[in-house]
Design a protein around this motif. Structure first.
Motif, PDB file in Angstrom:
ATOM      1  N   VAL A  89      58.246  45.018  43.451  1.00 39.88           N
ATOM      2  CA  VAL A  89      57.538  43.763  43.506  1.00 39.88           C
ATOM      3  C   VAL A  89      56.695  43.374  42.321  1.00 39.88           C
ATOM      4  O   VAL A  89      56.191  44.634  41.736  1.00 39.88           O
ATOM      5  CB  VAL A  89      56.542  43.645  44.767  1.00 39.88           C
ATOM      6  CG1 VAL A  89      57.297  43.795  45.998  1.00 39.88           C
ATOM      7  CG2 VAL A  89      55.466  44.905  44.876  1.00 39.88           C
ATOM      8  N   VAL A  90      56.608  42.283  41.856  1.00 40.91           N
ATOM      9  CA  VAL A  90      55.769  42.137  40.655  1.00 40.91           C
ATOM     10  C   VAL A  90      55.073  40.720  41.071  1.00 40.91           C
ATOM     11  O   VAL A  90      55.520  40.138  42.126  1.00 40.91           O
ATOM     12  CB  VAL A  90      56.670  41.721  39.237  1.00 40.91           C
ATOM     13  CG1 VAL A  90      57.341  42.973  39.154  1.00 40.91           C
ATOM     14  CG2 VAL A  90      57.770  40.533  39.784  1.00 40.91           C
ATOM     15  N   PRO A  91      53.637  40.489  40.230  1.00 40.68           N
ATOM     16  CA  PRO A  91      53.310  39.203  40.839  1.00 40.68           C
ATOM     17  C   PRO A  91      53.918  37.826  40.591  1.00 40.68           C
ATOM     18  O   PRO A  91      54.519  37.853  39.533  1.00 40.68           O
ATOM     19  CB  PRO A  91      52.005  39.574  40.025  1.00 40.68           C
ATOM     20  CG  PRO A  91      51.888  40.660  39.553  1.00 40.68           C
ATOM     21  CD  PRO A  91      53.327  41.073  39.387  1.00 40.68           C
ATOM     22  N   MET A  92      53.951  37.196  41.409  1.00 38.87           N
ATOM     23  CA  MET A  92      54.581  35.621  41.585  1.00 38.87           C
ATOM     24  C   MET A  92      53.753  34.875  40.522  1.00 38.87           C
ATOM     25  O   MET A  92      52.643  34.929  40.388  1.00 38.87           O
ATOM     26  CB  MET A  92      54.443  35.093  42.910  1.00 38.87           C
ATOM     27  CG  MET A  92      55.454  33.986  43.254  1.00 38.87           C
ATOM     28  SD  MET A  92      55.088  33.206  44.720  1.00 38.87           S
ATOM     29  CE  MET A  92      55.897  34.233  45.676  1.00 38.87           C
ATOM     30  N   ARG A  93      54.601  34.406  39.613  1.00 39.38           N
ATOM     31  CA  ARG A  93      54.182  33.258  38.629  1.00 39.38           C
ATOM     32  C   ARG A  93      54.392  32.014  38.720  1.00 39.38           C
ATOM     33  O   ARG A  93      55.769  31.698  38.982  1.00 39.38           O
ATOM     34  CB  ARG A  93      54.241  33.987  37.134  1.00 39.38           C
ATOM     35  CG  ARG A  93      53.619  35.415  36.996  1.00 39.38           C
ATOM     36  CD  ARG A  93      53.611  35.845  35.615  1.00 39.38           C
ATOM     37  NE  ARG A  93      53.075  36.895  35.432  1.00 39.38           N
ATOM     38  CZ  ARG A  93      51.847  37.188  35.144  1.00 39.38           C
ATOM     39  NH1 ARG A  93      50.928  36.204  35.042  1.00 39.38           N
ATOM     40  NH2 ARG A  93      51.334  38.630  35.069  1.00 39.38           N
ATOM     41  N   ASP A  94      53.681  30.968  38.301  1.00 38.86           N
ATOM     42  CA  ASP A  94      54.265  29.754  38.267  1.00 38.86           C
ATOM     43  C   ASP A  94      54.757  29.205  37.018  1.00 38.86           C
ATOM     44  O   ASP A  94      55.040  30.126  36.190  1.00 38.86           O
ATOM     45  CB  ASP A  94      52.987  28.738  38.712  1.00 38.86           C
ATOM     46  CG  ASP A  94      52.069  28.861  37.578  1.00 38.86           C
ATOM     47  OD1 ASP A  94      52.148  29.082  36.498  1.00 38.86           O
ATOM     48  OD2 ASP A  94      50.804  28.441  37.771  1.00 38.86           O
ATOM     49  N   ALA A  95      55.240  28.011  36.934  1.00 38.72           N
ATOM     50  CA  ALA A  95      55.864  27.632  35.822  1.00 38.72           C
ATOM     51  C   ALA A  95      55.203  27.813  34.342  1.00 38.72           C
ATOM     52  O   ALA A  95      55.797  27.971  33.362  1.00 38.72           O
ATOM     53  CB  ALA A  95      56.176  25.860  35.816  1.00 38.72           C
ATOM     54  N   GLY A 121      53.035  30.269  33.986  1.00 38.15           N
ATOM     55  CA  GLY A 121      53.096  31.780  33.693  1.00 38.15           C
ATOM     56  C   GLY A 121      51.911  32.316  34.429  1.00 38.15           C
ATOM     57  O   GLY A 121      51.633  33.561  34.364  1.00 38.15           O
ATOM     58  N   ALA A 122      51.183  31.573  35.051  1.00 40.76           N
ATOM     59  CA  ALA A 122      49.881  32.147  35.703  1.00 40.76           C
ATOM     60  C   ALA A 122      50.197  32.688  37.126  1.00 40.76           C
ATOM     61  O   ALA A 122      51.123  32.307  37.984  1.00 40.76           O
ATOM     62  CB  ALA A 122      48.845  30.921  36.123  1.00 40.76           C
ATOM     63  N   VAL A 123      49.478  33.580  37.625  1.00 46.45           N
ATOM     64  CA  VAL A 123      49.657  34.510  38.793  1.00 46.45           C
ATOM     65  C   VAL A 123      49.442  33.545  39.949  1.00 46.45           C
ATOM     66  O   VAL A 123      48.419  32.867  39.786  1.00 46.45           O
ATOM     67  CB  VAL A 123      48.605  35.666  38.870  1.00 46.45           C
ATOM     68  CG1 VAL A 123      49.133  36.064  40.237  1.00 46.45           C
ATOM     69  CG2 VAL A 123      49.123  36.622  37.807  1.00 46.45           C
ATOM     70  N   VAL A 124      50.400  33.419  40.981  1.00 49.82           N
ATOM     71  CA  VAL A 124      50.067  32.560  42.107  1.00 49.82           C
ATOM     72  C   VAL A 124      49.399  33.217  43.426  1.00 49.82           C
ATOM     73  O   VAL A 124      49.616  34.495  43.404  1.00 49.82           O
ATOM     74  CB  VAL A 124      51.447  32.031  42.650  1.00 49.82           C
ATOM     75  CG1 VAL A 124      51.211  31.480  44.024  1.00 49.82           C
ATOM     76  CG2 VAL A 124      52.397  31.148  41.699  1.00 49.82           C
ATOM     77  N   THR A 125      48.482  32.569  43.549  1.00 53.47           N
ATOM     78  CA  THR A 125      47.278  33.253  44.546  1.00 53.47           C
ATOM     79  C   THR A 125      47.429  32.342  45.780  1.00 53.47           C
ATOM     80  O   THR A 125      47.834  31.181  45.857  1.00 53.47           O
ATOM     81  CB  THR A 125      46.109  33.415  44.130  1.00 53.47           C
ATOM     82  OG1 THR A 125      45.396  32.376  43.885  1.00 53.47           O
ATOM     83  CG2 THR A 125      46.344  34.695  43.145  1.00 53.47           C
TER      84      THR A 125
END
Length: 777
Positions: free
Chosen positions: A98-104, A106-110
């Protein structure tokens, strides 16, 4: 697994004892030196500590048996071996990491952690703390998990409902899971992934039997679809076949010309539809179902056990008395009626709906709050009466709901500033943190406004409401301005004939049989229960005189109950029907029951129901069942059970007859003028599902479409819906979202509304979707 080991060793001992009694040994069976060991028990456990403990408990149990049988001296070193019986991993989803989810960007999605709150500076109420964020994860190379080879599969998978999966498991996990289990309906609970895999292993011959404990919602429509499909499918099986192929021995996977397994027939050979249980995760009392499936060449008979009596002990456990029946067990875990064989009748469509879902307690106003939120009578068109299932069955709160649909935010702020501020401060903080983007964007609107229901109610003087989940289904008229909550089924009819039939024994028996249960309460499923129910008509013996009789009795029933509740604040429909139940069965009334009996005039209620049942049974031509169905005493239980079974058989046959009529072009509409108007009046081709006409339409060549001039995007939602419908109507080719966007000019985020408008048109019967895109219906 410990219990399984105990039973296996006991059975082994019995076999050896019997061989010894016959003067034989294991060698006679070609099994010299063979014995049951821990290596025959395999498991999958996500919790690392629980996996280690489970393997240790197995070893303790095995050593206890060994010492009892052979003594302490027989224990060899090392005492415990690492056989790896319990795999520490996920049972339904495999992935490489698993890796952090990122938006378009490149920011980490929280997202909000779901548990942290703060005090709102205006209302003083607890609202979600937007600063309490947790990261979301992307699962690398997700795929369906492979299970170890086994002769038998048993388990008690986690009880997580489909609506709780994202909160409990995370958005990334649910996206990955549903992305690789593409055959699984998104409405299915988490436990159904185990059920599907176990069923596939049995169907493809890799496993002899499976036995699983699930929640009793297995029988509800959203889970029953999985069971329906598993019991019906025979053949290679598509996704299921590919997934099960991964479990084949390596020689069979790679061997050229070796046969791959073909799915056989799955039968349920044992089931308990509803049983009390204590959830091991949190100790909560829940209701569970047990199912055992095996592969068979034909539909195999099974053992079905019903709980008929439960007594809770001091320790919280329950003593349960079960009765057993034998026969073909259907997907609804019943022997009497196969709900998967029922047809949703065209005549009933577009009339019954699950109620609306505001999603935000700030939308709801109790009487004492209405004056605080409202600025005056000019807000009456958006401040409406609101009804929940509890309002129908218990004491009505006389609540209101703020319903801004379909107004734009700037219109709401301009025309209803006081109510706008109320929702802004009480709903928006919660909706801002909702993981669904559309709910965040349209925070001032219900998340499920159900335009087709609104349209169906618009011309009525009243409509019929019934709780979706209740001990007793009590159908009643409510004002057309009343907004039904999602816990209510709204039936868009003001005809008291429909109210009478729905309140009678034929429909109440049908509803209990087809709807499933939630915990220990019956569930009313409007699609399966209402849409498939065949109302009496002239072909069954319904006459104008009987129609008038049923109408009169229904109106008297509705008026009687409302009058008793108005006269006595403590009288509720649940209380009245509890007492009615006791009256019918001959059970003695308590002092509280007697008070309800007097205040609610329950004996009068009984006569109204008895007369209504008689009239409706006569309308079906089934007066021969009246006496047995009316006898609720213990002495009449057997005769009543037989009458219920006969009633269900007749209703199923009538459903099939009506479906055949509709296929031939005859539809017995419940609201003909309204229903035909909604469907363009084309009864034969639109409503009967004419497959040949549909196939011809799909196969017809598509003419070249001339360029169409762009038109301005309307400002109001009704005008927007009409504009999209016009484009579909005048365009022979299927339209994708990009095609539709190209036909309008506007600024802003108007394109985001197109999917919602298309879904609305589909629900209204004005649009349909196929592989190529959207077309006019």
């Amino acid at each position: 697994m410990y219990v399984t080991l105990e039973h296996l060793k006991r059975l082994e001992g019995e076999v050896l004892d019997q061989l010894h009694a016959l003067g034989e040994s294991q060698s006679r069976l070609g099994l010299e030196g063979e014995t049951v060991t821990l290596q025959q028990l395999r498991g999958i456990e996500l919790n690392e500590r629980a996996a280690a403990l489970a393997e240790l408990v197995l070893w303790i149990g095995f050593l206890q048996w060994h010492i009892r049988t052979f003594g302490n001296a027989s224990v060899a070193e090392p005492v415990v071996h690492d056989y790896g019986n319990i795999d520490h991993r996920d049972a339904v989803l495999a992935y490489d990491g698993v890796v952090p989810m990122r938006d378009a960007a490149g920011a980490v999605v929280t997202r909000w952690d779901g548990v942290s709150f703060k005090v709102h500076p205006v209302t003083g109420e607890q609202v979600p703390d937007e600063a309490a964020q947790v990261p979301q994860w992307t699962y690398v190379n997700p795929r369906q998990a492979v299970w170890p080879a086994a002769d038998f599969i048993v388990g008690n998978p986690p009880f997580i409902g489909n609506k709780r999966m994202r909160d409990a498991l995370g958005d990334g996990y649910v996206q990955a899971l549903r992305g690789v289990w593409t055959d699984m309906p998104e409405s299915a609970d988490f436990v159904m992934y185990w059920w599907q895999r176990a069923a596939d292993c049995v169907r493809f011959g890799l496993t002899r039997r499976f036995g699983l404990i699930t929640t009793n919602s297995l029988t509800q429509t959203f889970n029953r679809r999985v069971v329906d499909r598993a019991l019906a499918e025979v053949g290679a099986g598509g996704e299921a076949g590919q997934a099960v192929a991964l479990m084949l021995p390596n020689t069979q996977k790679s061997g050229a010309g070796l046969p791959r397994p073909v799915a056989g027939k799955l039968s349920l050979v044992f089931a308990i539809p509803d049983h009390p249980w204590v959830d091991s995760s949190d100790g909560a009392a829940v209701r569970i179902a047990m199912t055992v499936g095996q592969r068979s060449s034909t539909n195999a008979s099974g053992r079905l056990l019903y709980a008929v009596e439960e007594q809770v002990r001091d320790d919280g456990e329950a003593n349960v008395k079960l009765i057993e029946q034998a026969g073909l067990i259907h997907a609804n875990l019943d022997l009497r009626i196969n709900t998967s064989g029922l047809t949703e009748l065209v005549a009933n469509r577009g009339v019954a709906f699950t109620g609306m879902y505001p999603l935000g307690q700030g939308f709801v106003l109790l009487p004492q709050d209405a004056s605080k939120a409202s600025a005056g009578n000019d807000e009456a068109d958006v401040l409406k009466p609101f009804v929940t299932a509890r309002d129908l069955t218990q004491q009505n709160r006389h609540a209101f709901v703020i319903d801004f649909w379909p107004r734009e935010e700037h219109v709401v702020r301009r025309d209803y500033p006081a109510l706008y501020q109320w929702v802004l401060t009480r709903v928006k903080p919660e909706r801002d943190l909702n993981p669904v983007e559309e709910r965040r964007r349209n925070w001032w609107l219900f998340t499920r406004p159900i335009p087709p229901l609104r349209n169906a109610l618009s011309s009525l003087r009243c409509y019929i409401a019934v709780p979706r989940t209740a001990k007793f289904f009590s159908f009643q008229f409510v004002s057309p301005r009343t907004v039904p909550d999602t816990s209510v089924v709204a039936i868009a009819s003001d005809d008291s004939f429909h109210l009478g039939v729905l309140s009678s024994q034929p429909h109440l028996v049908w509803a209990r049989e087809t709807g499933g249960t939630l915990e220990d309460r019956p569930r009313y499923q409007h699609k399966l229960t209402f849409n498939s129910f065949p109302f009496p008509s002239d072909d069954t013996g319904l006459t104008p005189a009987l129609t008038d009789r049923i109408r009169q009795l229904a109106e008297q029933l509705d008026a009687h109950r409302k009058a008793r509740q108005a006269a006595h604040e403590g009288v509720t429909l649940t209380g009245m029907y509890n007492v009615l139940d006791k009256l019918r069965s001959g059970e003695a009334l308590t002092a509280k029951d007697k008070l309800i009996h007097e205040q609610g005039l329950v004996s009068v209620l009984r006569t109204l129901h008895d007369d209504l049942d008689t009239a409706v049974l006569d309308a079906y031509g089934w007066g021969d069942l009246r006496v047995a169905l009316a006898d609720h005493t213990p002495a009449g239980a057997e005769a009543r059970a037989g009458a219920v079974e006969t009633l269900l058989e007749r209703l199923v046959a009538l459903n099939a007859k009506r479906a055949a009529e509709e296929a031939a072009g005859t539809v017995r509409w419940l609201r003909p003028e309204f229903q035909l108007r909604q469907r363009g009046g084309d009864q034969a081709s639109i409503e009967t599902g004419d497959e040949e006409a549909e196939a011809a339409h799909a196969a017809a060549p598509v003419a070249a479409v001339a360029p169409v001039a762009k038109r301005p995007w309307p400002t109001g939602l009704p005008e927007q819906i009409k504009a999209v419908a016009d484009v579909l109507t005048h365009t022979p080719a299927a339209q994708g979202l990009a095609d539709l966007e190209a036909r309008f000019t506007a600024r802003g985020r108007w394109r985001e509304r197109l999917p919602v408008i298309l879904d609305t048109l589909e629900a209204l019967g004005r649009a349909r979707r196929d592989a190529a895109g959207w077309r006019a219906a």
